[in-house]
Design a protein around this motif. Sequence first.
Motif, PDB file in Angstrom:
ATOM      1  N   ASN A 145       1.050  -1.052  -0.044  1.00 40.31           N
ATOM      2  CA  ASN A 145      -0.052   0.192  -0.221  1.00 40.31           C
ATOM      3  C   ASN A 145       0.877   1.370  -0.047  1.00 40.31           C
ATOM      4  OD1 ASN A 145      -2.183  -1.473   0.171  1.00 40.31           O
ATOM      5  ND2 ASN A 145      -2.533  -1.393   2.406  1.00 40.31           N
ATOM      6  N   GLU A 146       0.962   1.732  -1.284  1.00 38.97           N
ATOM      7  CA  GLU A 146       1.979   2.870  -1.197  1.00 38.97           C
ATOM      8  C   GLU A 146       1.458   3.945  -2.145  1.00 38.97           C
ATOM      9  OE1 GLU A 146       5.772   1.518  -2.359  1.00 38.97           O
ATOM     10  OE2 GLU A 146       4.867   0.347  -3.952  1.00 38.97           O
ATOM     11  N   THR A 147       2.029   5.248  -2.324  1.00 35.99           N
ATOM     12  CA  THR A 147       1.703   6.142  -3.239  1.00 35.99           C
ATOM     13  C   THR A 147       3.238   6.659  -3.631  1.00 35.99           C
ATOM     14  OG1 THR A 147      -0.171   6.954  -2.340  1.00 35.99           O
ATOM     15  CG2 THR A 147       0.918   8.426  -3.884  1.00 35.99           C
ATOM     16  N   LEU A 148       3.468   6.582  -4.895  1.00 32.68           N
ATOM     17  CA  LEU A 148       4.584   7.065  -5.728  1.00 32.68           C
ATOM     18  C   LEU A 148       4.381   8.104  -6.473  1.00 32.68           C
ATOM     19  CD1 LEU A 148       5.742   3.334  -6.940  1.00 32.68           C
ATOM     20  CD2 LEU A 148       6.421   4.721  -4.724  1.00 32.68           C
ATOM     21  N   ALA A 149       5.285   9.205  -6.419  1.00 33.66           N
ATOM     22  CA  ALA A 149       5.165  10.041  -7.452  1.00 33.66           C
ATOM     23  C   ALA A 149       6.482  10.937  -7.808  1.00 33.66           C
ATOM     24  CB  ALA A 149       4.500  11.692  -6.702  1.00 33.66           C
ATOM     25  N   GLY A 150       6.828  11.330  -9.117  1.00 32.42           N
ATOM     26  CA  GLY A 150       7.829  11.952  -9.624  1.00 32.42           C
ATOM     27  C   GLY A 150       7.666  12.328 -11.108  1.00 32.42           C
ATOM     28  N   LEU A 151       8.966  12.601 -11.717  1.00 29.39           N
ATOM     29  CA  LEU A 151       8.953  12.924 -13.148  1.00 29.39           C
ATOM     30  C   LEU A 151       9.239  11.949 -13.958  1.00 29.39           C
ATOM     31  CD1 LEU A 151       9.553  15.649 -14.889  1.00 29.39           C
ATOM     32  CD2 LEU A 151      11.891  15.173 -14.669  1.00 29.39           C
ATOM     33  N   GLY A 152       8.290  11.906 -15.128  1.00 34.12           N
ATOM     34  CA  GLY A 152       8.331  10.805 -16.108  1.00 34.12           C
ATOM     35  C   GLY A 152       9.372  11.636 -17.333  1.00 34.12           C
ATOM     36  N   ASP A 153       9.577  10.603 -18.370  1.00 35.02           N
ATOM     37  CA  ASP A 153      10.464  10.993 -19.252  1.00 35.02           C
ATOM     38  C   ASP A 153       9.858  12.131 -20.261  1.00 35.02           C
ATOM     39  OD1 ASP A 153      12.634   8.819 -18.202  1.00 35.02           O
ATOM     40  OD2 ASP A 153      11.679   7.651 -20.327  1.00 35.02           O
ATOM     41  N   PRO A 154      10.506  13.510 -20.146  1.00 34.18           N
ATOM     42  CA  PRO A 154       9.932  14.581 -20.982  1.00 34.18           C
ATOM     43  C   PRO A 154      10.069  14.330 -22.444  1.00 34.18           C
ATOM     44  CG  PRO A 154      11.778  15.235 -19.237  1.00 34.18           C
ATOM     45  CD  PRO A 154      11.736  13.746 -19.135  1.00 34.18           C
ATOM     46  N   TRP A 155       9.411  14.942 -23.142  1.00 32.03           N
ATOM     47  CA  TRP A 155       9.401  14.836 -24.802  1.00 32.03           C
ATOM     48  C   TRP A 155       9.874  15.838 -25.217  1.00 32.03           C
ATOM     49  CZ3 TRP A 155       4.137  12.087 -26.452  1.00 32.03           C
ATOM     50  CH2 TRP A 155       3.956  10.962 -26.011  1.00 32.03           C
ATOM     51  N   ARG A 172       4.801  15.684 -36.310  1.00 34.88           N
ATOM     52  CA  ARG A 172       6.024  15.743 -35.111  1.00 34.88           C
ATOM     53  C   ARG A 172       7.087  14.810 -35.061  1.00 34.88           C
ATOM     54  NH1 ARG A 172       0.898  17.096 -32.224  1.00 34.88           N
ATOM     55  NH2 ARG A 172       0.996  19.252 -31.377  1.00 34.88           N
ATOM     56  N   ALA A 173       8.426  15.053 -34.673  1.00 30.26           N
ATOM     57  CA  ALA A 173       9.221  13.924 -34.555  1.00 30.26           C
ATOM     58  C   ALA A 173      10.233  14.466 -33.500  1.00 30.26           C
ATOM     59  CB  ALA A 173      10.066  13.915 -35.728  1.00 30.26           C
ATOM     60  N   GLY A 174      10.739  13.443 -32.523  1.00 24.40           N
ATOM     61  CA  GLY A 174      11.370  14.082 -31.477  1.00 24.40           C
ATOM     62  C   GLY A 174      12.050  12.909 -30.720  1.00 24.40           C
ATOM     63  N   VAL A 175      12.313  13.165 -29.513  1.00 23.00           N
ATOM     64  CA  VAL A 175      12.895  11.976 -28.727  1.00 23.00           C
ATOM     65  C   VAL A 175      12.448  12.194 -27.267  1.00 23.00           C
ATOM     66  CG1 VAL A 175      14.811  13.354 -28.115  1.00 23.00           C
ATOM     67  CG2 VAL A 175      15.290  10.940 -28.281  1.00 23.00           C
ATOM     68  N   THR A 176      12.408  11.101 -26.302  1.00 28.81           N
ATOM     69  CA  THR A 176      12.191  11.135 -25.013  1.00 28.81           C
ATOM     70  C   THR A 176      13.736  11.552 -24.410  1.00 28.81           C
ATOM     71  OG1 THR A 176      12.556   8.840 -24.596  1.00 28.81           O
ATOM     72  CG2 THR A 176      10.193   9.502 -25.337  1.00 28.81           C
ATOM     73  N   LEU A 177      13.431  12.105 -23.197  1.00 28.28           N
ATOM     74  CA  LEU A 177      14.771  12.434 -22.327  1.00 28.28           C
ATOM     75  C   LEU A 177      14.498  11.416 -21.449  1.00 28.28           C
ATOM     76  CD1 LEU A 177      14.914  16.332 -22.806  1.00 28.28           C
ATOM     77  CD2 LEU A 177      15.849  14.573 -24.250  1.00 28.28           C
ATOM     78  N   PRO A 178      15.618  10.638 -20.987  1.00 29.85           N
ATOM     79  CA  PRO A 178      15.742   9.804 -19.926  1.00 29.85           C
ATOM     80  C   PRO A 178      15.891  10.454 -18.485  1.00 29.85           C
ATOM     81  CG  PRO A 178      17.590   9.580 -21.048  1.00 29.85           C
ATOM     82  CD  PRO A 178      16.904  10.658 -21.657  1.00 29.85           C
ATOM     83  N   LEU A 209      10.543   9.313 -31.246  1.00 34.76           N
ATOM     84  CA  LEU A 209       8.968   9.719 -31.113  1.00 34.76           C
ATOM     85  C   LEU A 209       8.651  10.204 -32.628  1.00 34.76           C
ATOM     86  CD1 LEU A 209       8.553  11.762 -27.788  1.00 34.76           C
ATOM     87  CD2 LEU A 209       7.426   9.424 -28.184  1.00 34.76           C
ATOM     88  N   LEU A 210       7.298   9.418 -33.149  1.00 34.08           N
ATOM     89  CA  LEU A 210       7.057  10.146 -34.580  1.00 34.08           C
ATOM     90  C   LEU A 210       5.443  10.219 -34.288  1.00 34.08           C
ATOM     91  CD1 LEU A 210       9.062   7.667 -37.038  1.00 34.08           C
ATOM     92  CD2 LEU A 210       9.354  10.015 -36.503  1.00 34.08           C
ATOM     93  N   MET A 211       4.965  11.227 -34.985  1.00 30.77           N
ATOM     94  CA  MET A 211       3.631  11.608 -35.014  1.00 30.77           C
ATOM     95  C   MET A 211       3.043  12.250 -36.169  1.00 30.77           C
ATOM     96  SD  MET A 211       3.527  13.390 -31.243  1.00 30.77           S
ATOM     97  CE  MET A 211       4.559  12.779 -29.725  1.00 30.77           C
ATOM     98  N   LEU A 212       1.815  11.884 -36.602  1.00 28.95           N
ATOM     99  CA  LEU A 212       1.139  12.392 -37.876  1.00 28.95           C
ATOM    100  C   LEU A 212      -0.166  12.735 -37.650  1.00 28.95           C
ATOM    101  CD1 LEU A 212       1.396  13.442 -40.904  1.00 28.95           C
ATOM    102  CD2 LEU A 212       0.956  10.904 -41.425  1.00 28.95           C
ATOM    103  N   ASP A 213      -0.887  14.082 -37.842  1.00 25.39           N
ATOM    104  CA  ASP A 213      -2.069  14.202 -37.723  1.00 25.39           C
ATOM    105  C   ASP A 213      -2.762  14.936 -39.062  1.00 25.39           C
ATOM    106  OD1 ASP A 213      -4.667  15.627 -36.728  1.00 25.39           O
ATOM    107  OD2 ASP A 213      -3.817  15.016 -34.906  1.00 25.39           O
ATOM    108  N   VAL A 214      -3.824  14.462 -39.471  1.00 23.64           N
ATOM    109  CA  VAL A 214      -4.611  14.991 -40.558  1.00 23.64           C
ATOM    110  C   VAL A 214      -6.003  15.467 -40.371  1.00 23.64           C
ATOM    111  CG1 VAL A 214      -5.228  14.515 -42.905  1.00 23.64           C
ATOM    112  CG2 VAL A 214      -2.987  13.842 -42.126  1.00 23.64           C
TER     113      VAL A 214
END
Length: 347
Positions: A145-155, A172-178, A209-214
């Motif tokens: 029974n716990e609650t964890l919080a923190g930063l995820g990987d930014p994009w 869009r094209a990019g990368v996640t930052l570890p 990361l790769l994204m396309l929106d039409v």
Amino acid sequence: MSVRSPVVIGLACFVGLLALLDAQPAAACAGCRNPNLPITRLSTAQLAPGQIRASALVSATTLNVVHEAGCADAATCDERPVQPPFLHDQDIYPGELRVVAEVGISASWGAEVQLPLRITSTRIRYTDLAGAPYQPADPGVHHRNETLAGLGDPWLLARWGDLFGRTAVTGRAGVTLPLGRTEADPFALGAVGLRHQHIQFGNGTFNPLLMLDVSHNFGRTDVSAYAQTELGLADNEHGFRPGHRYFTGLQAGRLIWPRLTLALGLDVIGERPERWGGKIQQDGNLGRTELLGGVSVTRSFGTTVASAIVRFPIVRHIVAGDEPQGRLSSPLMVSLIVSRTFARFLP
């Protein structure tokens, strides 16, 4: 054919798909304990050079995972400690605040950064196979029974967009930052009875990361198609390699009141299996595919836009391995988005 005709047909198809909704829990592996919230599509409206758009996205869901542990035959049991069969009944409450900043660089190009802040709360109950409370010999080793919080990987993303008549195209094209917290191999620790953590806030690797929106405008109606992928191509310092993640969908939105839009959507999300030390763990995340239905309401207030989105599973397939299957239930995901576009701050 009038604009209303495809909208009516789309609504009819959407309602028909709702009839397929199965209220029963899906079969799930025991390792579905590192929950990844489904991606939520953000605004693709193009920014003028120097314009800035700031957005905040809050998403939350609930999961219940039940799986069996212990051994029916103590003489051949390879678990530590050896104990009779019993059930892990775990509630998981993942949530995320994603802060997004976008800037227009030219008429077509822009840059974007997304900063996810994650929180996950878990609650665990143990029962025997008949449903009576059970006290395991190793409480707290696998679940707590716990609650964890923190930063995820930014994009970090570069973006291009243009308008072709009434059709808008955005890539869009990019990368996640570890930068998100990662954990040591939970399966290696669990195999020798040591306390471990399955929930990771980051991947520990730079993932493309790769994204396309039409989208096409029919007057008061907009129809959109979109796709996105995050590729796990390398192991992190703990030997973890995330599986490729995919997201694609269709959405039809209609202006039903001045500055108020109602939209219906269908999303498909997919995950490939994750690996630890180059090995796919049979009681880990072996992959999944889900078809989600969604309803959203969007209201504009000048340069500020607010949206509320509810999504729910229509079809859920979780790959099962050699380990005994469990049950997974996750009925709804709720997202709230607020974004504001500011006047030009850059020359």
